[in-house]
Design a protein around this motif. Structure first.
Motif, short mmCIF file in Angstrom:
data_model
loop_
_atom_site.label_atom_id
_atom_site.label_comp_id
_atom_site.label_asym_id
_atom_site.label_seq_id
_atom_site.Cartn_x
_atom_site.Cartn_y
_atom_site.Cartn_z
N ILE A 71 -17.09 15.40 4.32
CA ILE A 71 -17.22 16.85 4.23
C ILE A 71 -16.26 17.55 5.18
O ILE A 71 -15.67 18.59 4.83
N ALA A 72 -16.05 16.98 6.36
CA ALA A 72 -15.08 17.57 7.28
C ALA A 72 -13.69 17.59 6.65
O ALA A 72 -12.95 18.58 6.75
N ASP A 73 -13.34 16.50 5.95
CA ASP A 73 -12.02 16.43 5.31
C ASP A 73 -11.92 17.39 4.12
O ASP A 73 -10.88 18.01 3.90
N VAL A 74 -13.01 17.51 3.35
CA VAL A 74 -13.01 18.44 2.21
C VAL A 74 -12.79 19.87 2.71
O VAL A 74 -12.00 20.63 2.15
N LEU A 75 -13.48 20.24 3.78
CA LEU A 75 -13.34 21.60 4.31
C LEU A 75 -11.94 21.82 4.89
O LEU A 75 -11.37 22.91 4.74
N ALA A 76 -11.38 20.78 5.52
CA ALA A 76 -10.03 20.93 6.07
C ALA A 76 -9.00 21.08 4.95
O ALA A 76 -8.04 21.85 5.08
N ARG A 77 -9.21 20.38 3.86
CA ARG A 77 -8.23 20.39 2.77
C ARG A 77 -8.41 21.59 1.84
O ARG A 77 -7.43 22.21 1.41
N HIS A 78 -9.67 21.92 1.51
CA HIS A 78 -9.93 22.95 0.50
C HIS A 78 -10.47 24.26 1.09
O HIS A 78 -10.48 25.28 0.39
N GLY A 79 -10.96 24.23 2.32
CA GLY A 79 -11.34 25.46 3.00
C GLY A 79 -12.71 26.02 2.68
O GLY A 79 -13.15 26.98 3.31
N ARG A 80 -13.41 25.41 1.69
CA ARG A 80 -14.69 25.96 1.28
C ARG A 80 -15.45 24.95 0.44
O ARG A 80 -14.86 24.02 -0.11
N ILE A 81 -16.75 25.14 0.34
CA ILE A 81 -17.57 24.38 -0.60
C ILE A 81 -18.56 25.37 -1.19
O ILE A 81 -19.43 25.90 -0.50
N ASP A 82 -18.42 25.63 -2.47
CA ASP A 82 -19.28 26.60 -3.15
C ASP A 82 -20.47 25.94 -3.84
O ASP A 82 -21.52 26.56 -4.00
#
Length: 251
Positions: A71-82
């Motif tokens: 999740i840390a990597d997803v937020l760093a790469r995509h900036g958000r989780i909707d």
């Protein structure tokens, strides 16, 4: 934020069965940037080759360190989780006399603890952004059944967890709902004959067993704007009112 500012959805169990159908539908038909992951590297590799538009990862949903890193990597790469779809699950057959402690623990680690770990890690980002949507997978088995003690108990826990999360995060504008798939053609029931599928299908409102995309469409609805006022709901797909499937006897 993702470069094109599309909403971002994370799908656990997203490389097989219903989870795979959810990932494909969200990416192709609903405009999401999709991050899908599973714990079988071969499945992830195959899907990565077939669908390069989806961000494919390998991770064990029951391992807190792997979930945190993902999740840390997803937020760093995509900036958000909707949106978050907790589709990862295992089916464990057997009664209390047949299911050993290791099988019980594995069932709860993936089916329940995995949902808790992933949702807990995603919630702060959703809250900071002003809201989001989580979809869990319940089951008619959550009300009890035969020869699936650990699975039934795990899905009963998911029903309570879904309601509790919805209540706890109402003021955060995070919606938490669940689908209850009727019998669906997935790897969990690959041992069923076509005659068995036909007999079970007669208990579904459609007259047939579900295809994975039948459930995926319901998940997409619960993630999207059309369900913006719905939280704490359980949406049956195929079966009526979450009832256990009773297979009709052959004539």
């Amino acid at each position: 934020m993702s470069a094109d500012s599309r909403p971002v959805a994370v799908v656990s169990g997203g490389t097989s069965g219903i989870g795979r159908a959810v990932a494909l539908r969200l990416a192709a038909s609903h405009g999401y940037t999709v991050v899908a992951f599973g714990n079988v590297a071969a499945e992830v590799d195959v899907m990565r080759q077939e669908h390069p538009d989806i961000d494919l990862r390998t991770a064990d949903v029951s391992d807190a360190a792997q979930v945190d890193a993902l999740i840390a990597d997803v937020l760093a790469r995509h900036g958000r989780i909707d949106g978050l779809v907790n589709a990862a699950a295992v089916m464990t057959r057997g009664t209390a006399l047949e299911v050993d402690e290791a099988a019980w623990d594995r069932t709860f680690d993936i089916n329940v603890k995995g949902v808790y770990l992933l949702t807990r890690r995603v919630l702060p980002a959703m809250i900071a952004a002003g809201g989001g949507a989580v979809v869990n997978f319940a089951s008619p088995s959550g009300n009890g059944g035969t020869d699936h003690l650990a699975y039934c108990a795990s899905k009963g826990a998911i029903m309570a967890l879904t309601t509790s999360l919805a209540l706890d995060h109402l003021a955060d504008h995070v919606r938490v709902n669940a689908v209850i798939p009727g019998s669906t053609r997935t790897g969990m029931n690959r041992d069923r004959s076509e005659e068995m599928h036909r007999r079970i299908g007669r208990t579904n409102v459609s007259g047939r067993v579900n295809d994975p995309d039948d459930v995926a469409r319901a998940v997409a609805f619960l993630l999207g704007r059309d369900s913006a006022t719905i939280s704490g709901a359980f949406l049956d797909v195929g079966a009526v009112s979450g009832q256990m499937v009773v297979i009709p006897k052959a004539p």
